[in-house]
Design a protein around this motif. Structure first.
Motif, PDB file in Angstrom:
ATOM      1  N   ASP A  39      -1.370   5.386  -8.437  1.00 16.11           N
ATOM      2  CA  ASP A  39      -0.652   5.308  -7.109  1.00 16.11           C
ATOM      3  C   ASP A  39      -1.207   4.086  -6.542  1.00 16.11           C
ATOM      4  O   ASP A  39      -2.362   3.975  -6.021  1.00 16.11           O
ATOM      5  CB  ASP A  39      -0.977   6.443  -6.286  1.00 16.11           C
ATOM      6  CG  ASP A  39      -0.310   6.440  -5.070  1.00 16.11           C
ATOM      7  OD1 ASP A  39       0.538   5.532  -4.587  1.00 16.11           O
ATOM      8  OD2 ASP A  39      -0.081   7.487  -4.375  1.00 16.11           O
ATOM      9  N   LEU A  40      -0.645   2.905  -6.422  1.00 14.58           N
ATOM     10  CA  LEU A  40      -0.736   1.809  -5.474  1.00 14.58           C
ATOM     11  C   LEU A  40       0.062   1.479  -4.342  1.00 14.58           C
ATOM     12  O   LEU A  40      -0.082   0.542  -3.813  1.00 14.58           O
ATOM     13  CB  LEU A  40      -0.379   0.398  -6.548  1.00 14.58           C
ATOM     14  CG  LEU A  40      -1.322   0.614  -7.925  1.00 14.58           C
ATOM     15  CD1 LEU A  40      -1.113  -0.907  -8.729  1.00 14.58           C
ATOM     16  CD2 LEU A  40      -2.829   0.610  -7.512  1.00 14.58           C
ATOM     17  N   ARG A  41       0.709   2.658  -3.698  1.00 14.61           N
ATOM     18  CA  ARG A  41       1.561   2.447  -2.935  1.00 14.61           C
ATOM     19  C   ARG A  41       1.046   1.901  -1.548  1.00 14.61           C
ATOM     20  O   ARG A  41       1.487   1.544  -0.427  1.00 14.61           O
ATOM     21  CB  ARG A  41       2.324   3.844  -2.475  1.00 14.61           C
ATOM     22  CG  ARG A  41       3.356   4.223  -3.498  1.00 14.61           C
ATOM     23  CD  ARG A  41       3.793   5.786  -3.255  1.00 14.61           C
ATOM     24  NE  ARG A  41       2.809   6.589  -3.616  1.00 14.61           N
ATOM     25  CZ  ARG A  41       3.123   7.851  -3.433  1.00 14.61           C
ATOM     26  NH1 ARG A  41       4.147   8.374  -2.941  1.00 14.61           N
ATOM     27  NH2 ARG A  41       2.316   8.696  -3.347  1.00 14.61           N
ATOM     28  N   ASN A  42      -0.369   2.239  -1.445  1.00 14.46           N
ATOM     29  CA  ASN A  42      -1.300   1.975  -0.201  1.00 14.46           C
ATOM     30  C   ASN A  42      -2.408   0.608  -0.532  1.00 14.46           C
ATOM     31  O   ASN A  42      -3.069   0.294   0.149  1.00 14.46           O
ATOM     32  CB  ASN A  42      -2.112   2.913   0.477  1.00 14.46           C
ATOM     33  CG  ASN A  42      -1.235   4.037   0.887  1.00 14.46           C
ATOM     34  OD1 ASN A  42      -0.268   3.781   1.805  1.00 14.46           O
ATOM     35  ND2 ASN A  42      -1.300   5.304   0.318  1.00 14.46           N
ATOM     36  N   ASN A  43      -1.842  -0.138  -1.613  1.00 12.44           N
ATOM     37  CA  ASN A  43      -2.885  -1.176  -2.269  1.00 12.44           C
ATOM     38  C   ASN A  43      -2.232  -2.316  -1.812  1.00 12.44           C
ATOM     39  O   ASN A  43      -1.279  -2.919  -2.423  1.00 12.44           O
ATOM     40  CB  ASN A  43      -2.905  -0.830  -3.586  1.00 12.44           C
ATOM     41  CG  ASN A  43      -4.182  -1.941  -4.337  1.00 12.44           C
ATOM     42  OD1 ASN A  43      -4.419  -2.955  -3.803  1.00 12.44           O
ATOM     43  ND2 ASN A  43      -4.983  -1.269  -5.075  1.00 12.44           N
ATOM     44  N   ARG A  44      -3.129  -3.062  -0.891  1.00 13.70           N
ATOM     45  CA  ARG A  44      -2.494  -4.384  -0.383  1.00 13.70           C
ATOM     46  C   ARG A  44      -3.279  -5.693  -0.970  1.00 13.70           C
ATOM     47  O   ARG A  44      -2.916  -6.756  -0.567  1.00 13.70           O
ATOM     48  CB  ARG A  44      -2.859  -4.477   1.110  1.00 13.70           C
ATOM     49  CG  ARG A  44      -2.181  -3.493   1.814  1.00 13.70           C
ATOM     50  CD  ARG A  44      -2.409  -3.721   3.339  1.00 13.70           C
ATOM     51  NE  ARG A  44      -1.542  -2.541   4.113  1.00 13.70           N
ATOM     52  CZ  ARG A  44      -1.312  -2.593   5.521  1.00 13.70           C
ATOM     53  NH1 ARG A  44      -0.974  -3.606   5.978  1.00 13.70           N
ATOM     54  NH2 ARG A  44      -0.915  -1.453   5.899  1.00 13.70           N
ATOM     55  N   GLY A  45      -4.047  -5.428  -2.035  1.00 19.52           N
ATOM     56  CA  GLY A  45      -4.807  -6.366  -2.806  1.00 19.52           C
ATOM     57  C   GLY A  45      -6.214  -6.563  -2.770  1.00 19.52           C
ATOM     58  O   GLY A  45      -6.858  -5.463  -2.462  1.00 19.52           O
ATOM     59  N   GLY A  46      -6.721  -7.711  -3.162  1.00 21.48           N
ATOM     60  CA  GLY A  46      -8.038  -7.574  -3.139  1.00 21.48           C
ATOM     61  C   GLY A  46      -8.638  -8.705  -4.175  1.00 21.48           C
ATOM     62  O   GLY A  46      -7.826  -9.800  -4.257  1.00 21.48           O
ATOM     63  N   ASP A  47      -9.737  -8.471  -4.745  1.00 24.04           N
ATOM     64  CA  ASP A  47      -9.995  -9.439  -5.756  1.00 24.04           C
ATOM     65  C   ASP A  47      -9.192  -9.462  -6.932  1.00 24.04           C
ATOM     66  O   ASP A  47      -8.663  -8.456  -7.699  1.00 24.04           O
ATOM     67  CB  ASP A  47     -11.451  -9.082  -6.293  1.00 24.04           C
ATOM     68  CG  ASP A  47     -12.139  -9.886  -7.110  1.00 24.04           C
ATOM     69  OD1 ASP A  47     -11.607 -10.487  -7.917  1.00 24.04           O
ATOM     70  OD2 ASP A  47     -13.447 -10.099  -6.860  1.00 24.04           O
ATOM     71  N   SER A  71       0.217  -8.441  -2.877  1.00 22.08           N
ATOM     72  CA  SER A  71      -0.791  -9.419  -3.490  1.00 22.08           C
ATOM     73  C   SER A  71      -1.622  -9.042  -4.757  1.00 22.08           C
ATOM     74  O   SER A  71      -0.509  -8.910  -5.953  1.00 22.08           O
ATOM     75  CB  SER A  71      -1.960  -9.145  -2.224  1.00 22.08           C
ATOM     76  OG  SER A  71      -2.711 -10.380  -2.512  1.00 22.08           O
ATOM     77  N   ALA A  72      -2.627  -8.604  -5.037  1.00 20.71           N
ATOM     78  CA  ALA A  72      -3.149  -8.474  -6.381  1.00 20.71           C
ATOM     79  C   ALA A  72      -2.555  -7.189  -6.987  1.00 20.71           C
ATOM     80  O   ALA A  72      -2.501  -6.940  -8.106  1.00 20.71           O
ATOM     81  CB  ALA A  72      -4.745  -8.187  -6.148  1.00 20.71           C
TER      82      ALA A  72
END
Length: 487
Positions: A280-288, A385-386
């Protein structure tokens, strides 16, 4: 494609905006500074595009001649400014910090009902409102919702809709002014019955209490963690919610920290012998940007090549004296120069920009104990993003079904890298702007050509609405139904 000057961000915590009037010379000074920052730092424009951007913004500046504005009026002026910046939503114009001066304790001017935006429909997202939970709002103060959304959303994409959903009352205040009451027309849940009601505005304290008790998003505490996991015994399903590719505390090596975390999680999955996996990446705005390939290696069926190139137009950032933060960390002039000297080292000047092959066609091997079962990837408007790059890796290899809504970010070109934050000297409006353009392999662009990835399975509006009324996660429930049907 025309887009806003930058993404407009409003933080409701929420203080009253200064009503001081700024004369045109001060407004033009701020706008000219913003113009130079945008034109010189934007990493994705060539020399011709830069000239066109300067020409447009300099012409736009003339509209300030003879004007007096509050900071809020100037913010609204910026909302009406469109330009071909070729920035994605890493760029923001912010009302926060020094601009937000006096608490709105006795000023009740905010729309009193949290909403969820479902295919451009406003749905009541609160059980204690004077309008029943799940009702669909069709108009506010006789203005149709479609018109309101058009006025406050200068771009139509899933990311912008999700951001608006969180701060609808604030954006409404900016666009339509401070109101004491709202006349709301709505339709009852699963009904054709339309009603109209007059609601009183609320202040900041009431707003905070109301928003804590929204129904959606479900399990609001979970996104505060980097990762959450659950095992669904009846479906023989392991669920991983990964909310960021940033590590949330200081560590010597972020890559190793994530690798250790992933290793522990997949060890538990192997112990369970789970046949199905949801990511689940629905709240993932990125990063490294190195972490997506690492994470993907734990489910990869074969080795894959990775390319990441970085381009920065120049390291002589304009108006360095106005930079207040880098990557959300406060800075002074000494630390700004130290930052520039440090990141500049691997870059080589090539024509109009500095370039660096961050990952140069490196072969990523699958993890020795890579998960081999069925995988479902949940994505949405905040997959950015990522996380959008991870989605592209997943789709490129046809690793499994992608479920949800169109991702919020593109994997073709990301204007990200490091984010620097300025504060304009007069109005104190903030500007966050990315300094780098990141590109991936040509093969990835060719094999996944769409600018923003659409899911394999997209839940219909009607189905979403029924799940909403039952207070269920429609994406998760859809996957569970698919698995149970196959069983």
């Amino acid at each position: 494609m025309k887009n806003k000057l930058l993404l407009l961000a409003l933080f409701l915590g929420f203080h009253c905006i200064s009503q001081e009037l700024y004369k045109d010379t001060l407004l033009k000074q701020d706008f000219d500074i913003l113009t130079k920052i945008t034109c010189e730092v934007s990493p994705n424009i060539n020399s011709e595009e830069k000239k066109a951007l300067y020409d447009y913004l300099n012409k736009r500046s003339e509209a300030l001649n003879g004007k007096k504005m509050t900071a809020l009026d100037f913010f609204k002026f910026l909302m009406g400014t469109k330009a071909e910046t070729k920035l994605d939503d890493h760029g923001e114009i912010i009302l926060s910090g020094a601009l937000l001066k006096t608490l709105l304790t006795d000023q009740k001017t905010l729309f009193p009902i949290p909403i969820l935006i479902m295919n451009k429909k406003l749905v009541v997202n609160y059980e204690e409102a004077e309008i029943p939970f799940g009702s669909i709002i069709s108009a506010i103060n006789k203005v149709p919702v479609s018109v309101i959304l058009e006025n406050v959303l200068k771009e139509e994409n899933t990311y912008a809709l999700k951001e608006l959903e969180q701060n609808f009352d604030g954006f409404y205040l900016i666009k339509y002014g401070a109101l004491k009451t709202f006349t709301v027309t709505y339709t009852l849940p699963n009904s054709s019955t339309t009603k109209t009601i007059k609601l009183n505005a609320v202040g900041v304290k009431a707003r905070k209490s109301i928003y804590i008790n929204r129904v959606y998003p479900l399990n609001r505490k979970q996104p505060k963690n980097i990762v959450n996991t659950t095992y669904f015994k009846n479906s023989d399903l392991y669920y991983i919610q990964l909310n960021s590719f940033f590590w949330n505390e200081p560590v010597k090596n972020v890559y190793r920290a994530f690798n250790k975390q992933f290793s522990n999680i997949f060890k538990k999955i192997r112990k369970r012998k789970a046949k199905h996996l949801i990511i689940d990446l629905r709240n993932n705005r990125g990063g490294d940007i190195l972490i997506p390939a690492l994470f993907y290696s734990y489910i990869a069926k074969e080795a894959f090549n990775e390319n990441i190139s970085v381009q920065i137009p120049d390291f002589e950032f304009p108006h360095k004296d106005l930079i207040v933060k880098i990557e959300n960390t406060p800075v002074d002039q000494e630390s700004i120069q130290k930052f520039i000297n440090q990141i500049k080292k691997p870059f080589v000047k090539n024509k109009d920009a500095y370039e660096y092959a961050y990952v140069n066609n490196v072969k990523r091997v699958k993890n020795k104990k890579s998960y081999k079962g069925k995988v479902y990837l949940l994505v949405g408007g905040r997959t950015f993003s990522a996380a959008a790059y991870y989605t592209a890796l997943f789709k490129n290899s046809k690793r499994g079904l992608i479920v949800g809504e169109q991702v919020g970010g593109s994997h073709h070109e990301i204007t990200g890298g490091k984010i620097i934050e300025y504060t304009l000297p007069n109005t104190k409006i903030g500007i966050k702007i990315p300094i780098a353009l990141m590109k991936f392999s040509q093969a990835l662009e060719t094999n996944v050509p769409e600018q923003k990835i659409n899911p394999t399975i997209q839940i219909t509006e009607a189905a979403k609405y029924q799940y909403f009324l039952k207070k269920e996660d429609w994406d998760l429930q859809t996957v569970l139904e698919i698995i149970n049907q196959k069983k």
